[in-house]
Design an enzyme around this catalytic site. Structure first.
Site, mmCIF file in Angstrom:
data_model
loop_
_atom_site.group_PDB
_atom_site.id
_atom_site.type_symbol
_atom_site.label_atom_id
_atom_site.label_comp_id
_atom_site.label_asym_id
_atom_site.label_seq_id
_atom_site.Cartn_x
_atom_site.Cartn_y
_atom_site.Cartn_z
ATOM 1 N N ALA A 9 0.850 -1.191 0.000
ATOM 2 C CA ALA A 9 0.000 0.000 0.000
ATOM 3 C C ALA A 9 0.878 1.230 0.000
ATOM 4 O O ALA A 9 2.109 1.136 0.102
ATOM 5 C CB ALA A 9 -0.904 0.004 1.232
ATOM 6 N N ASN A 12 0.315 5.261 5.310
ATOM 7 C CA ASN A 12 -0.906 5.495 6.087
ATOM 8 C C ASN A 12 -2.091 4.612 5.713
ATOM 9 O O ASN A 12 -3.245 5.003 5.894
ATOM 10 C CB ASN A 12 -1.320 6.976 6.012
ATOM 11 N N LYS A 15 -0.597 -0.777 7.230
ATOM 12 C CA LYS A 15 0.195 -1.997 7.035
ATOM 13 C C LYS A 15 0.705 -2.561 8.354
ATOM 14 O O LYS A 15 0.531 -3.747 8.632
ATOM 15 C CB LYS A 15 1.367 -1.727 6.073
ATOM 16 N N GLU A 87 7.956 -3.319 6.671
ATOM 17 C CA GLU A 87 8.898 -2.545 5.847
ATOM 18 C C GLU A 87 9.591 -3.449 4.819
ATOM 19 O O GLU A 87 10.787 -3.332 4.557
ATOM 20 C CB GLU A 87 9.927 -1.823 6.726
ATOM 21 N N CYS A 146 -8.837 13.823 -1.690
ATOM 22 C CA CYS A 146 -10.001 13.993 -2.561
ATOM 23 C C CYS A 146 -11.013 12.862 -2.397
ATOM 24 O O CYS A 146 -12.096 12.906 -2.976
ATOM 25 C CB CYS A 146 -9.563 14.068 -4.026
ATOM 26 N N TYR A 177 5.901 12.628 4.318
ATOM 27 C CA TYR A 177 5.202 11.954 3.218
ATOM 28 C C TYR A 177 3.696 12.163 3.316
ATOM 29 O O TYR A 177 3.139 12.219 4.410
ATOM 30 C CB TYR A 177 5.484 10.450 3.235
#
Length: 193
Positions: A9, A12, A15, A87, A146, A177
C-alpha cells in the site's frame, strides 16, 4: 501448504496495524511467530509501531541478514506458525527469495508488508521481487484528500512543498510523506504540465 504473501500500500494504509493484528491472532491461539522489520527505520523504541498506538518487538534486518538461516534456526528450537515482515520494501532481492524458500521448503507462511513505490513512483527493489513471486498479493487501501484511493507517496519538505528528487530512502512519517491518488501526486510534481 505455506505461502508467501505481500500486503502492499501507500503510506498510512495500516500496514503495520494489519501485521500486528495478524501476529496477535496467531499468538492468541498459542502459535509462535517471528517478527522482522528493517533496521534502517529506527523512529520508534518498539521496532514495529503503528500510528494508532499498537507496537511490538521485532528482529531488525539489514541488507546482509540471511533470513533463511536465522528463521530456520529459530524454527528448529520453537516451531513457527508464521513469519511477519514489516517494511518489506527494504528487503534485498535475495532476501525476498529467502522468504519464498521459507514458505516452499520450510513450510512456514511468510507475510510481508510494505510500500509498493517510492516518492517518485518507482518500485522498491524488495517490492518488485515480491510483486513478481508472492503467492498472494493484497492491496491495502489508503485515502487521498479527494476521497479517491491513495496509491502514491509524495515526499514533502519542511514547508510542505513536493520533493521530486533525492535518495530513494528517507525515513519519515506524516511530516515527510503524504499519501495521494495518482492524479494529485502527478499534479504536485508537475508531471501533467
Amino acid at each position: 501448504m505455506a505461502k508467501l504473501y505481500f500486503y502492499y500500500a501507500s503510506m498510512n494504509a495500516g500496514k503495520s496495524t494489519t501485521l500486528l493484528q495478524a501476529d496477535f491472532n496467531y499468538r492468541e491461539r498459542g502459535m509462535s511467530t517471528m517478527l522482522w522489520t528493517a533496521a534502517i527505520d529506527n523512529r520508534s523504541e518498539q521496532p514495529i509501531a503503528s500510528r494508532i498506538g499498537l507496537s511490538a518487538d521485532a528482529r531488525r534486518f539489514t541488507p546482509g541478514t540471511n533470513l533463511w538461516r536465522e528463521v530456520t534456526a529459530r524454527h528448529e528450537d520453537d516451531p513457527l506458525a508464521c513469519v511477519l515482515i514489516d517494511e518489506a520494501q527494504f528487503l534485498t532481492a535475495l532476501q525476498a527469495w529467502q522468504c519464498a524458500r521459507l514458505a516452499d521448503e520450510a513450510g512456514i507462511p511468510v507475510l510481508c508488508y510494505g510500500l509498493r513505490t517510492d516518492f517518485r513512483g518507482d518500485l522498491f527493489p524488495g517490492s518488485a521481487v515480491l510483486l513478481g513471486i508472492a503467492d498472494s498479493l493484497v492491496e491495502l487501501k489508503a485515502v487521498c484528500h479527494c476521497g479517491r484511493k491513495a496509491t502514491m507517496n509524495l515526499r514533502v519538505d519542511e514547508s510542505g512543498d513536493a520533493v521530486g528528487e533525492g535518495r530513494q530512502t528517507e525515513i519519515g512519517g506524516n511530516e515527510r510523506y503524504v499519501a495521494l491518488c495518482r492524479r494529485h501526486f502527478a499534479e504536485q510534481l508537475g508531471m501533467y504540465r
